[in-house]
Design a protein around this motif. Structure first.
Motif, mmCIF file in Angstrom:
data_model
loop_
_atom_site.group_PDB
_atom_site.id
_atom_site.type_symbol
_atom_site.label_atom_id
_atom_site.label_comp_id
_atom_site.label_asym_id
_atom_site.label_seq_id
_atom_site.Cartn_x
_atom_site.Cartn_y
_atom_site.Cartn_z
ATOM 1 N N VAL A 118 -4.887 1.917 -1.234
ATOM 2 C CA VAL A 118 -3.465 0.970 -1.922
ATOM 3 C C VAL A 118 -2.524 1.431 -1.816
ATOM 4 C CG1 VAL A 118 -5.966 -0.304 -2.845
ATOM 5 C CG2 VAL A 118 -4.625 1.883 -3.666
ATOM 6 N N ALA A 119 -2.293 2.881 -1.465
ATOM 7 C CA ALA A 119 -1.139 3.073 -1.183
ATOM 8 C C ALA A 119 0.043 3.045 -2.617
ATOM 9 C CB ALA A 119 0.149 2.421 -0.366
ATOM 10 N N GLY A 120 -1.069 3.109 -3.393
ATOM 11 C CA GLY A 120 -0.159 3.317 -4.935
ATOM 12 C C GLY A 120 -0.299 1.972 -6.011
ATOM 13 N N LEU A 121 -0.464 0.547 -4.866
ATOM 14 C CA LEU A 121 -0.183 -0.509 -5.563
ATOM 15 C C LEU A 121 -1.459 -1.515 -5.893
ATOM 16 C CD1 LEU A 121 0.764 -2.566 -1.981
ATOM 17 C CD2 LEU A 121 2.027 -2.431 -4.342
ATOM 18 N N ARG A 122 -1.395 -1.781 -7.133
ATOM 19 C CA ARG A 122 -2.367 -2.651 -8.250
ATOM 20 C C ARG A 122 -2.654 -3.824 -7.457
ATOM 21 N NH1 ARG A 122 -3.536 -1.536 -12.831
ATOM 22 N NH2 ARG A 122 -5.052 -3.269 -14.296
ATOM 23 N N LEU A 170 -13.393 -1.841 -1.624
ATOM 24 C CA LEU A 170 -13.331 -2.008 -2.326
ATOM 25 C C LEU A 170 -12.778 -0.544 -3.851
ATOM 26 C CD1 LEU A 170 -13.830 -6.219 -3.151
ATOM 27 C CD2 LEU A 170 -12.116 -4.837 -1.872
ATOM 28 N N ALA A 171 -13.990 -0.667 -3.916
ATOM 29 C CA ALA A 171 -14.128 0.249 -5.020
ATOM 30 C C ALA A 171 -13.353 1.578 -4.683
ATOM 31 C CB ALA A 171 -15.801 0.734 -5.648
ATOM 32 N N LEU A 172 -13.890 2.064 -2.934
ATOM 33 C CA LEU A 172 -13.333 3.166 -2.716
ATOM 34 C C LEU A 172 -11.953 3.455 -1.997
ATOM 35 C CD1 LEU A 172 -16.216 4.255 -0.579
ATOM 36 C CD2 LEU A 172 -15.798 5.239 -2.390
ATOM 37 N N GLY A 232 -9.871 2.252 -3.950
ATOM 38 C CA GLY A 232 -8.657 1.915 -5.030
ATOM 39 C C GLY A 232 -9.103 0.817 -5.615
ATOM 40 N N VAL A 233 -8.862 -0.854 -5.001
ATOM 41 C CA VAL A 233 -8.924 -1.599 -6.031
ATOM 42 C C VAL A 233 -8.698 -1.507 -7.162
ATOM 43 C CG1 VAL A 233 -9.748 -3.866 -5.990
ATOM 44 C CG2 VAL A 233 -9.514 -3.225 -3.939
ATOM 45 N N ALA A 234 -8.040 -2.171 -8.195
ATOM 46 C CA ALA A 234 -7.981 -2.116 -9.331
ATOM 47 C C ALA A 234 -9.029 -3.250 -9.820
ATOM 48 C CB ALA A 234 -6.863 -2.554 -9.985
ATOM 49 N N GLY A 272 -17.638 1.889 -10.317
ATOM 50 C CA GLY A 272 -16.625 1.963 -11.364
ATOM 51 C C GLY A 272 -15.290 0.966 -10.696
ATOM 52 N N LEU A 273 -15.497 -0.759 -10.606
ATOM 53 C CA LEU A 273 -14.752 -1.213 -10.265
ATOM 54 C C LEU A 273 -15.175 -2.409 -11.258
ATOM 55 C CD1 LEU A 273 -12.856 -2.742 -8.102
ATOM 56 C CD2 LEU A 273 -14.717 -3.558 -6.745
ATOM 57 N N PRO A 274 -13.909 -2.634 -12.248
ATOM 58 C CA PRO A 274 -14.036 -3.558 -12.762
ATOM 59 C C PRO A 274 -14.115 -5.385 -12.738
ATOM 60 C CG PRO A 274 -11.868 -2.369 -13.500
ATOM 61 C CD PRO A 274 -12.428 -1.946 -11.949
#
Lengths: 609, 230
Positions: free
Chosen positions: B59-63, B80-82, B84-86, B115-117
């Motif tokens: 995700v390059a640091g993007l939320r 999506l979780a891996l 880094g999707v918020a 752990g993906l909200p």
């Protein structure tokens, strides 16, 4: 030869005794027929019986003594009724507990009344195994229960040889126990593998008792002898496989089982401490005479853990090691990770782990660690010879949070030479900025333990005459000289910060604990921008956006750096000092002794979500 | 400034333009409202492909918030979780029908496991509610939100067995031979089975529920510790 190995209260109920498990293997290999007797479990069952017949005690009271009693000698005093007489120094002990603010004194007194009968029953159980030799393991609060059992056994069978060993018997403590308690025929000091083998040889007439390593023994006239105490640690590749079957058989059949949640394996992959070999932490006496580090070959460690998990269907693994072998990062840990089992492993580690080592721990299922954080002040850490700086310890906390590993730690204070103004005030001032990181369990004045440098070396600042901890004379009917030899924990005039200053530290630490579950501060780097999302309790919810060189500086502080170190990374940066001042005011960095470290945890999700 | 050292500091991060390009490919792309936040709104039919590409780019640091309109497959949740999707967000007010519950349960279990909200609003058929209180609650159900804690009902993989930690009504710890479960629900216990999976004892223990003729293994895999929901 039939050997019965006994573990008395207050060994934890959730896992096997490592001492019994290991010695069972040693003795079985020597041709003995071994029975492990979990007296601790039987006492919990005794309390369960009390509960079921309308009594006020239950195994929950056992857990309370295990968890909270050691510092006050509660477990030892409970069994003084069996070693001496019911009501032994009752008034003075109750006063002692009241003075210490111990909340479970009534339950302790009830257990004290039950202990004599329990010891008699346990002696019957031991004798029912028709032993030729009884071995009792004693660590922490197991001395008095073990001595009471030994006495009960001797009353029934005076000819039955009784051996005691374990951490409570290391060094002069073992000799004092042997001198003062004639129910102990032999006391083994130091690690047991070698002396136990030699003792059996002596029984067989193949060796003189005087040649058994570190043994305390009596001659035909009843005179006590003390062989020279020589630490001969067992090499890593010879550390025995723990035989834990008897514990699981006992606990699964136990009436106390409903009170015992979460069984765990108790295994070891190493002994000693490789850090302590170089620079022993001044307060640590855990290794006794065996501080030399030795670990099992990784393949053996892996086979033992994985086969025990498979055999007993238990995924929680408590490793007794004092420090993780760094070579396991390339061997044992990736092998465990590859299993794809949901292990829950506890290890003690050194805190200066690299991020990739943290990831390796997490992947292997090491979910809880004891990393020896101890303090967040470089000067105090230097006083305790910890080999870490305050900023490095904060970085470790940040990395643990990032990798989902729970670090267990206490904030230690009371080191000779420490001062509030230079060593604590700046920490207390900055603790509100740390509330999104794993808090300590509390603050603790450092105890003076035998074998620690603080105990052994008066030049470190504890140079007054030593006194055993306050509970020893309330528990043992021994004179002061003998108690000095028998005790592990000692009293000394408080050093370092006083109780008023400690109370100030306690307040901010308690606030940290209250706020941590609901606090988060994350950072993410997007192209040339760093976004810090601050959602810590006690701070305004805001996003900090750092651009260009400021972003680079903050990223560089993922490592703890001094100003020259930071300038070496960033090049000449005239505004750097100003930025650091702003970030410190906003709680984005921690500073100690001129070293800085970033506090925001890399990630895009709220840690407290 | 020593650029090479700074680049090394940024090494884990890809350029955000790559992420924006992926987002643009799959749906409506909205920047914000938070700083460097990116919301990708797409049909559930393409979430799997989006997730697969995001896992590659990171995700390059993007939320990055992914919004969609239905039950997302388990594999896509994992990707999506891996990546880094918020957050994963299901749009609208969902009146869940019984027939869609097996997939909904599996999606919900996967979001907790990885752990993906998960954010959603809606209701569940009353007979299903007791089986779902360990899963992410709808934002409009205050009581469910208040009572929900991580780790209320989970399972852990061991060699040849599955350990269940059930904290819904006090702690219960069960060990089940996995040979009896994996043929029915798959190795990850995240695949609804036919009625043959509706073992009476497991249903009695509240570990399996049947929706529209399909059996669902209810616990999610516990991958994070400490678990202390009591």
């Amino acid at each position: 030869m039939r050997v019965s190995l006994v573990s008395m209260p207050w060994q934890a109920l959730h896992w096997p005794s490592l001492a019994l498990s290991v010695l069972d293997t040693v003795l079985t290999d020597l041709g003995c027929e071994v029975t492990q007797i979990y007296g601790n479990l039987q006492f919990a069952e005794y309390l369960a019986g009390n509960h079921q017949t309308g009594g006020e005690l239950s195994p929950d009271d056992y857990h309370i003594v295990c968890d909270t009693g050691f510092a006050y000698g509660v477990g030892e005093w409970v069994f003084s009724s069996a070693l001496y007489e019911p009501g032994w120094r009752l008034t003075r002990f109750r006063e002692h507990l009241e003075h210490k603010g111990y909340a479970h004194a009534d339950a302790a007194e009830r257990m004290h009344r039950l202990a004599p009968r329990f010891v008699e029953l346990t002696a019957d159980r031991v004798l029912a195994t028709r032993p030729d030799l009884v071995g009792i393991s004693s660590a922490f609060e197991q001395n008095v229960p073990s001595l009471a059992l030994a006495a009960a056994l001797k009353r029934r069978r005076p000819d039955l040889p009784i051996v005691m060993g374990g951490a409570n018997c290391d060094g002069p403590m073992g000799a004092a126990l042997h001198r003062n308690f004639p129910q102990l025929d032999y006391v083994v000091r130091g690690e047991g593998e070698r002396p136990v083998r030699e003792l059996l040889e002596a029984f067989a007439g193949q060796r003189a008792m005087a040649d058994v390593t570190g043994l305390c023994w009596r001659d035909a006239d009843g005179r006590a002898h003390e062989n020279p105490y020589v630490a001969r640690p067992t090499p890593g590749h010879l550390l025995p496989v723990a035989k834990v079957d008897p514990f699981f058989e006992a606990v699964h059949a136990s009436p106390a089982r409903p009170w015992i949640n979460g069984l765990a394996l108790r295994l070891e992959t190493s002994r000693g401490c490789w850090w302590g070999e170089k620079r022993q932490c001044t307060f640590c006496g855990l290794n006794g005479g065996g501080i030399g580090f030795r670990s099992k070959p990784a393949k053996r460690a892996f086979d033992e853990i994985s086969s025990a998990v498979a055999k007993f269907g238990v995924l929680d693994v408590m490793l007794s090691d004092n420090i993780l072998d760094p070579s396991y990062f390339d061997t044992l840990l990736p092998w465990l990770a590859a299993l794809d089992w949901d292990l829950n492993i506890f290890y003690e580690v050194k805190s200066n782990l690299k991020p990739e080592q943290m990831a390796s721990l997490a992947a292997a299922g090491v979910t809880t660690v004891q990393p020896g954080i101890e303090s967040l002040s470089s000067r105090v850490l230097a006083l305790m010879n910890k080999g870490a700086t305050g900023a490095a310890q904060v970085r470790a906390l940040r990395l643990f949070r990032e990798h989902g590993i729970h670090p267990m730690w206490n904030y230690l204070y009371g080191f000779p030479g420490e001062r509030w103004l230079t060593d604590y005030a700046h920490v207390a001032e900055q603790i509100p900025a740390l509330v999104h990181l794993p808090p300590p369990n509390g603050i603790t004045r450092v105890t003076l333990d035998r074998f620690s440098p603080l105990f052994d070396d008066p030049t470190l600042g504890v140079d007054e005459p030593l006194l055993p901890a306050a509970w020893y004379p309330l528990v043992y009917d021994l004179d002061g000289e003998e108690l000095l030899e028998l005790a592990y924990t000692f009293e000394y005039p408080p050093k370092g910060i006083d109780d008023n200053d400690a109370a100030k530290l306690a307040i901010v630490v308690e606030q940290w604990r209250e706020r941590s579950a609901r606090s988060s501060m994350t950072c993410r780097a997007v192209d040339d921008v760093v976004v810090i999302e601050d959602r810590r309790i006690g701070w305004p919810a805001r996003d900090h956006v750092l651009r260009g060189a400021r972003a680079s500086a903050y990223l560089a502080l993922a490592r703890h750096l001094t100003m020259p170190g930071l300038l070496a990374v960033l090049g000449d940066q005239p505004d750097l000092r100003e930025w650091l001042g702003e970030w410190k005011a906003d709680g984005l960095v921690y500073e100690d002794a001129g070293t800085w470290v970033a506090l925001a945890v890399p990630g895009v999700r709220d840690a407290a979500a | 400034m020593p650029q090479r050292r700074l680049q090394a500091l940024r090494a884990p991060f890809t350029e955000s333009s790559a992420v924006r390009a992926v987002a643009r490919t799959f749906g409506k792309f909205v920047a914000g409202p938070r700083m460097h936040e990116l919301t990708v709104q797409c049909d559930v039919s393409v979430v799997g492909e989006l997730a697969w590409l995001l896992r590659d780019t990171g995700v390059a640091g993007l939320r990055v918030v992914v919004r969609t309109n239905g039950s997302v497959p388990v594999r896509a949740v994992r990707d999506l979780a891996l990546a880094g999707v918020a957050r994963l967000q299901i749009d609208g007010h969902r009146e869940l029908a019984e027939a869609e519950l097996p997939e909904w349960f599996e999606m919900s279990k996967a979001t907790v496991a990885f752990g993906l909200p998960l954010r959603w609003n809606g209701t569940m058929p009353p007979p299903a509610r007791p089986h779902a209180r360990h899963l992410p609650p709808p934002g409009n159900d205050e009581m469910w939100c208040r009572d929900w804690k991580f780790g209320m009902l989970g399972w852990r993989r061991g060699p040849g067995f599955v350990e269940v930690l059930d904290c819904r009504d006090g702690l219960q710890q069960l060990t089940i031979v996995s040979d009896t479960l994996t043929p029915l629900f798959g190795r990850e216990l995240n695949r609804p089975s036919g009625l043959e999976g509706a073992d009476a004892a497991l249903r009695e223990a509240g570990l399996v529920a049947v929706f529209a003729g399909r059996a669902v293994w209810l616990p999610y895999r516990l991958r994070a510790w400490p678990v202390n929901p009591l």
